[in-house]
Design a protein around this motif. Structure first.
Motif, PDB file in Angstrom:
ATOM      1  N   LYS A   1       0.833  -1.208   0.000  1.00 29.17           N
ATOM      2  CA  LYS A   1       0.000   0.000   0.000  1.00 29.17           C
ATOM      3  C   LYS A   1       0.867   1.257   0.000  1.00 29.17           C
ATOM      4  N   LEU A   2       1.930   1.223   0.805  1.00 28.00           N
ATOM      5  CA  LEU A   2       2.853   2.363   0.849  1.00 28.00           C
ATOM      6  C   LEU A   2       3.483   2.588  -0.519  1.00 28.00           C
ATOM      7  N   GLN A   3       3.896   1.508  -1.164  1.00 26.92           N
ATOM      8  CA  GLN A   3       4.483   1.617  -2.494  1.00 26.92           C
ATOM      9  C   GLN A   3       3.514   2.273  -3.473  1.00 26.92           C
ATOM     10  N   ASP A   4       2.250   1.842  -3.445  1.00 28.91           N
ATOM     11  CA  ASP A   4       1.237   2.438  -4.329  1.00 28.91           C
ATOM     12  C   ASP A   4       1.087   3.926  -4.052  1.00 28.91           C
ATOM     13  N   TRP A   5       1.118   4.284  -2.760  1.00 28.92           N
ATOM     14  CA  TRP A   5       0.959   5.684  -2.376  1.00 28.92           C
ATOM     15  C   TRP A   5       2.150   6.521  -2.848  1.00 28.92           C
ATOM     16  N   VAL A   6       3.349   5.990  -2.660  1.00 25.58           N
ATOM     17  CA  VAL A   6       4.551   6.701  -3.109  1.00 25.58           C
ATOM     18  C   VAL A   6       4.504   6.927  -4.611  1.00 25.58           C
ATOM     19  N   GLN A   7       4.107   5.907  -5.350  1.00 33.27           N
ATOM     20  CA  GLN A   7       4.032   6.051  -6.804  1.00 33.27           C
ATOM     21  C   GLN A   7       2.925   7.024  -7.209  1.00 33.27           C
TER      22      GLN A   7
END
Length: 297
Positions: A60-66
């Motif tokens: 989820k964090l990765q999706d948010w960063v992207q």
């Protein structure tokens, strides 16, 4: 279909168990490792359950960063064999390597030694929508380079004068900078080094620099204390991870990292697979038997 789904979920768990086999295999090692009292540590089922949950949050964090085009840098420092690599593996295990990558730089070559010290690290900094994990970083100058005499004390002092402003510049540019120091005891490092000596699958991890770090434990301790004192700044503070218990260290570090970057759910459009288009005239080419990998298993 249910059986296929269950098998895929089991494969996900098995992947992590494969990475954990070292903990059990090392019980068979001979020599000085036998003198160490075994510590059961945390319950394995609880560990796997929490690790998979945290890895789901990392996705989820990765999706948010992207989605938000954030720029994230996470620095992992600590003594040799402190467990940095194990944590990094668990962080990256289920993430997209195009978004989250590891920077583990080798010793500088002749050209790099003539550059501004931070120059070769700067080329690895993230663009928008990227996470970079530094497996050791510019803090090499305050640690191994200082202790082993690879730089002068004047260069060390220049590093300490420069690094706070360098990191403030990174933060002002929009980079989220998180710094971790992995802390283990003298006895634990001795034990882990002995494991590497006796374990053929880990001997590659034991470098000449590692051997020297054992002899110079106190020098490394003094260098670490000086480094933490002089580079612990409000814009980029140090966070110390107690890493004698590997499993707890992994969970604690990942859990803490998730709190350092506010994130939310990213709504993705639903995906519908198109109907398979069949061409009655198409025939698959025959593949010669000698092209196939032998079925040894």
């Amino acid at each position: 279909m249910r059986k296929l789904i269950d098998a895929d979920l089991q494969d996900t768990l098995d992947e992590e168990i494969e990475m954990e086999l070292d903990d059990h295999r090392l019980q068979t090692l001979q020599g000085e490792t036998n003198a160490r009292d075994a510590d059961e540590g945390m319950d394995r089922q609880q560990y796997f359950q929490e690790l998979l949950r945290l890895q789901g949050e990392l996705v989820k964090l990765q999706d948010w960063v992207q989605h938000q085009k954030l720029k994230v840098v996470v620095i992992f420092e600590g003594r040799d064999s402190a467990g940095k690599g194990g944590v990094i593996k668990r962080i990256t295990q289920r993430l997209n390597p195009r978004i989250c990558r590891v920077a583990a730089l080798p010793a500088p070559n002749e050209r790099e030694r003539t550059q501004w010290y931070f120059q070769r690290y700067a080329t690895h900094l993230p663009a928008g929508g990227e996470i970079v994990l530094f497996d050791r970083s510019w803090y090499n100058r305050a640690g191994v380079e200082r202790v082993m005499g690879f730089c002068t004390e004047d260069q060390v002092e220049e590093f300490f004068r420069t690094v706070p402003e360098f990191e403030r510049m990174l933060v002002r540019s929009g980079i989220i900078l998180v710094k971790y120091w992995f802390s283990i005891t003298d006895e634990e490092q001795q034990f882990r080094f002995m494991m590497r000596i006796h374990d053929p699958l880990k001997q590659w991890k034991l470098s000449p620099m590692d051997v020297q770090s054992r002899a110079r434990w106190e020098q490394y301790t003094k260098a670490k204390e000086d480094m933490l004192h002089r580079t612990h700044i409000p814009e980029a503070p140090w966070w110390v991870v107690e890493a004698v218990d590997k499993k707890r260290a992994r969970l604690n570090c990942i859990s803490h990292l998730l709190t350092q970057i506010p994130y939310g759910d990213v709504t993705h459009p639903s995906v519908t697979l198109p109907d398979r288009i069949h061409d009655p005239a198409y025939r698959r080419d025959h593949i010669p038997e000698e092209m196939f990998v032998p079925k040894v298993y």
